[in-house]
Design an enzyme around this catalytic site. Structure first.
Site, mmCIF file in Angstrom:
data_model
loop_
_atom_site.group_PDB
_atom_site.id
_atom_site.type_symbol
_atom_site.label_atom_id
_atom_site.label_comp_id
_atom_site.label_asym_id
_atom_site.label_seq_id
_atom_site.Cartn_x
_atom_site.Cartn_y
_atom_site.Cartn_z
ATOM 1 N N LYS A 94 3.886 0.755 9.716
ATOM 2 C CA LYS A 94 3.977 2.001 8.947
ATOM 3 C C LYS A 94 3.373 3.172 9.703
ATOM 4 O O LYS A 94 3.822 4.296 9.553
ATOM 5 C CB LYS A 94 3.328 1.827 7.576
ATOM 6 C CG LYS A 94 4.331 1.277 6.564
ATOM 7 C CD LYS A 94 3.807 1.349 5.161
ATOM 8 C CE LYS A 94 2.885 0.198 4.906
ATOM 9 N NZ LYS A 94 2.482 0.070 3.503
ATOM 10 N N GLU A 127 0.873 -1.169 0.000
ATOM 11 C CA GLU A 127 0.000 0.000 0.000
ATOM 12 C C GLU A 127 0.918 1.229 0.000
ATOM 13 O O GLU A 127 1.809 1.328 0.844
ATOM 14 C CB GLU A 127 -0.886 0.002 1.255
ATOM 15 C CG GLU A 127 -1.818 1.190 1.233
ATOM 16 C CD GLU A 127 -2.728 1.285 2.457
ATOM 17 O OE1 GLU A 127 -2.722 0.380 3.298
ATOM 18 O OE2 GLU A 127 -3.438 2.308 2.535
ATOM 19 N N ARG A 172 5.369 -12.634 9.781
ATOM 20 C CA ARG A 172 6.074 -11.412 9.411
ATOM 21 C C ARG A 172 7.394 -11.312 10.151
ATOM 22 O O ARG A 172 7.611 -11.956 11.168
ATOM 23 C CB ARG A 172 5.205 -10.176 9.655
ATOM 24 C CG ARG A 172 4.657 -10.002 11.047
ATOM 25 C CD ARG A 172 4.007 -8.619 11.195
ATOM 26 N NE ARG A 172 3.017 -8.316 10.168
ATOM 27 C CZ ARG A 172 2.944 -7.154 9.505
ATOM 28 N NH1 ARG A 172 3.799 -6.189 9.743
ATOM 29 N NH2 ARG A 172 2.018 -6.951 8.614
HETATM 30 P P1 ATP Z 1 1.811 -2.083 8.129
HETATM 31 O O1 ATP Z 1 1.018 -3.099 8.901
HETATM 32 O O2 ATP Z 1 3.030 -1.606 8.790
HETATM 33 O O3 ATP Z 1 0.973 -0.951 7.588
HETATM 34 P P2 ATP Z 1 1.410 -3.559 5.821
HETATM 35 O O4 ATP Z 1 1.531 -5.018 5.949
HETATM 36 O O5 ATP Z 1 0.036 -3.019 5.836
HETATM 37 O O6 ATP Z 1 2.333 -2.867 6.881
HETATM 38 P P3 ATP Z 1 1.708 -3.327 3.048
HETATM 39 O O7 ATP Z 1 2.194 -2.206 2.238
HETATM 40 O O8 ATP Z 1 0.283 -3.691 2.961
HETATM 41 O O9 ATP Z 1 2.117 -3.015 4.537
HETATM 42 O O10 ATP Z 1 2.598 -4.610 2.817
HETATM 43 C C1 ATP Z 1 2.910 -5.121 1.555
HETATM 44 C C2 ATP Z 1 3.322 -6.556 1.698
HETATM 45 O O11 ATP Z 1 4.439 -6.672 2.566
HETATM 46 C C3 ATP Z 1 2.211 -7.372 2.294
HETATM 47 O O12 ATP Z 1 2.095 -8.568 1.548
HETATM 48 C C4 ATP Z 1 2.654 -7.641 3.687
HETATM 49 O O13 ATP Z 1 2.161 -8.855 4.162
HETATM 50 C C5 ATP Z 1 4.172 -7.630 3.556
HETATM 51 N N1 ATP Z 1 4.781 -7.222 4.822
HETATM 52 C C6 ATP Z 1 4.557 -6.083 5.499
HETATM 53 N N2 ATP Z 1 5.243 -6.078 6.660
HETATM 54 C C7 ATP Z 1 5.934 -7.239 6.710
HETATM 55 C C8 ATP Z 1 6.820 -7.834 7.655
HETATM 56 N N3 ATP Z 1 7.158 -7.220 8.784
HETATM 57 N N4 ATP Z 1 7.346 -9.041 7.364
HETATM 58 C C9 ATP Z 1 7.023 -9.666 6.223
HETATM 59 N N5 ATP Z 1 6.193 -9.171 5.301
HETATM 60 C C10 ATP Z 1 5.642 -7.976 5.530
HETATM 61 MG MG MG Z 2 -1.424 -3.760 4.452
#
Ligand code: ATP
Ligand code: MG
Length: 562
Positions: free
Chosen positions: A274, A37, A264
């Site tokens: 984020k 995102e 994760r």
């Molecule tokens: P946040 O929860 O911090 O907002 P997010 O998961 O919503 O992070 P996205 O931009 O949606 O952030 O993530 C893109 C991809 O990266 C998703 O498939 C997510 O599962 C993966 N991802 C995000 N954070 C991690 C992490 N700490 N370890 C592994 N994969 C991750």
């Molecule tokens: Mg997300």
């Protein structure tokens, strides 16, 4: 050039794919995607997902799409869209022409919503967000049906069309899937699939839409529209999988990808959400998304990390379903071993102490030869200028020292790296008793060999004062003083654990002359001090700033035991 990179190790997801291929599933295709995102910069957790998804595509001869999950225009913007592409590319991955936006599918998603309505599987609800929450029930209690759940298909079609046309205010209506308010899985209790958002300008679709699809609805359909075979996400989406499958089962879609969850990455002494990273940036706790103390890809790059070291880290941590916390030492070890192999050695004095060689001829200089790497001859040698006016590091001298101090003491001898043995004859102090200069004599017979019959154990680094390049050096420490700053603790917030000493700026450092040719982003080992890179944002002509990437040895173990 680096020899540390291993082939991606196997994991449970690879086993699933192997089985699928054996069974002839998906016509033998492997298609993954990385779906960020654009509401922030990528961090090392995203790198885990990137290395996994792009790595699978590479190893199975498949494809990996970069898809922006851009259904929440409120928090998203084009700066993030560009930064994310830049970071994925820098990590070494190429999506070719497979760059997509969920917003590319807004019209199709709208049509799928209409299809659900026509099938009697979605309805427009007038309940407020708060009422919807009340009606939803809890983990132990079933939810209750909304009074609007039994609207006719015609009524729902008309209301949804009016939602799209902008006839209602934000929050006045939502479109919900009609599933089961008594489901033990709360995600299945008639989740919202469209909501109204007026007055936002979407970075891709501008003002075209005032209704926006929800993540769960968008994600599975985007996967299907892109013919993804394996939709890999993190564990918190496990409970959403029934919903992912429900939409695809109800609708007439091109294919039904398989959602697979993995745990994760959590890293000690930092935060990865984020929302929290945004807060740190917006509230000025750090200098921006690329602050070298952040676990963002942009921050790690600025700090001097290599893409190879980050990929190696992602391989070492592996992929599983077990929740875990990775030590910072593991990440640092990856960059340390990479740079140990490939960073040329240089001498740099970070806390300068003036040394005058009283017996070195006035005005004389010598060009001495120093090797660029102690184990790798192919990295060659360089010249370093020697003269009678030097700087050594303050920590390499003690007036009175314990026996185990192997460096310079008053009346003692030490070897200058790549040069001569010197002896400290006199210590000069200012009016406050601070040592400001050492007067030493050098032994001309000791260039490259030890003096006969004398043992000189210590070797210290130095630079010639009048030839040295003045620079600023930034020493970074962990951003948080607690290994799990964002674990829930009574009355505490993760920001309460910010380490006030996470950045130490040394403004008057002296580097050996050869570093004048360094280019922004170049990495070096400053002997005995650590690995450093010339700030990637350095502009020629400005005073150089070197960021310390990592120390020479692990200092984390010590911290943990304090
Ligand atoms: P946040 O929860 O911090 O907002 P997010 O998961 O919503 O992070 P996205 O931009 O949606 O952030 O993530 C893109 C991809 O990266 C998703 O498939 C997510 O599962 C993966 N991802 C995000 N954070 C991690 C992490 N700490 N370890 C592994 N994969 C991750
Ligand atoms: Mg997300």
């Amino acid at each position: 050039m680096s020899h540390i990179e291993t082939k991606a190790p196997s994991n449970f997801i690879r086993h699933i794919i192997d089985e699928d291929l054996k069974a002839g599933k998906n016509q033998g295709r492997v298609a993954t995607r990385f779906p960020p995102e654009p509401n922030g910069y990528l961090h090392i957790g995203h790198a885990k997902s990137i290395v996994l998804n792009f790595g699978l595509a590479r190893d199975y001869g498949g494809t990996c799409n970069l898809r922006f999950d851009d259904t929440n225009p409120h928090a998203e913007n084009i700066e993030f869209v560009e930064a994310i592409q830049n970071d994925v590319r820098w990590l070494g991955y190429d999506w070719g022409n497979r760059l997509f936006y969920a917003s590319d599918y807004f019209e199709k998603l709208h049509d799928y919503a209409v299809e659900l309505i026509k099938k009697g599987l979605a309805y427009v609800d007038d309940l407020s967000a708060e009422q919807i929450r009340e009606y939803r029930g809890t983990l132990t209690e079933p939810g209750r049906n909304s009074p609007h759940r039994s609207r006719t298909v015609e009524e729902n079609l008309e209301l949804f069309a009016r939602m799209r046309a902008g006839d209602f205010n934000d929050g006045e209506k939502v479109l919900r899937a009609k599933i089961d308010m008594a489901s033990p899985n709360i995600n299945m209790r008639d989740p919202a699939i469209y909501r109204i958002r007026h007055g936002v300008i979407h970075h891709q679709t501008g003002e075209e839409w005032v209704i926006y699809p929800m993540y769960d609805f968008t994600h599975c359909l985007s996967d299907s529209l892109e013919s993804i075979t394996h939709s890999i996400c993190t564990l918190e989406f496990e409970d959403h999988r029934p919903l992912y499958d429900w939409f695809l089962d109800q609708l007439d879609v091109p294919c039904h990808p398989q959602q697979i969850e993995f745990s994760r990455l959590n890293l000690e002494y930092t935060v990865m959400s984020k929302r929290k990273l945004t807060e740190l940036v917006d509230q000025g706790h750090v200098e921006g998304w690329n602050d070298p103390r952040l676990p963002t890809i942009a921050g790690l790059r600025r700090r001097g990390y290599t893409p190879e070291s980050i990929r190696e880290f992602c391989h070492r941590i592996g992929v599983s379903k077990a929740d875990n916390m990775v030590e910072m030492a593991m990440l640092e070890d990856c960059i340390r071993s990479d740079l140990n192999d490939r960073a040329p050695r240089r001498m740099a004095v970070l806390h300068p102490l003036k040394v005058t060689l009283t017996n070195y001829p006035d005005g004389k200089t010598e060009q001495l030869i120093a090797s660029n790497h102690p184990q790798d001859e192919t990295m060659g040698t360089r010249e370093v200028t020697f003269s009678g006016d030097l700087y050594i590091d303050q920590s390499d001298f003690m007036e009175q020292a314990p026996k185990q101090f192997k460096r310079l003491v008053a009346g003692g001898e030490v070897r200058l790296r790549n040069a001569y043995v010197i002896k400290c004859d006199e210590v000069i102090k200012d009016g406050h008793g601070n040592i400001i200069e050492l007067r030493c004599s050098y032994d001309p017979e000791t260039l490259g060999k030890n003096p006969e019959g004398r043992k000189v154990k210590g070797v210290i680094h130095w630079v010639s004062a009048s030839h040295a390049l003045e620079a600023e050096v930034r020493l970074y420490d962990r951003l948080f003083s607690h290994p799990t700053p964002d674990a829930a603790r009574e009355g505490k917030d993760y920001k309460d654990y910010i380490n006030p000493d996470s950045l130490l700026t040394l403004t008057h450092c002296y580097l050996e002359q050869s570093l004048v040719d360094a280019q922004a982003g170049d990495r070096f080992q400053f002997e005995r001090e650590g690995y450093f890179c010339l700030d990637p944002l350095h502009l020629p002509g400005n005073k150089p700033v070197f960021n310390r990437t990592v120390t020479l040895r692990d200092t984390w173990a010590k911290i943990a035991n304090q």
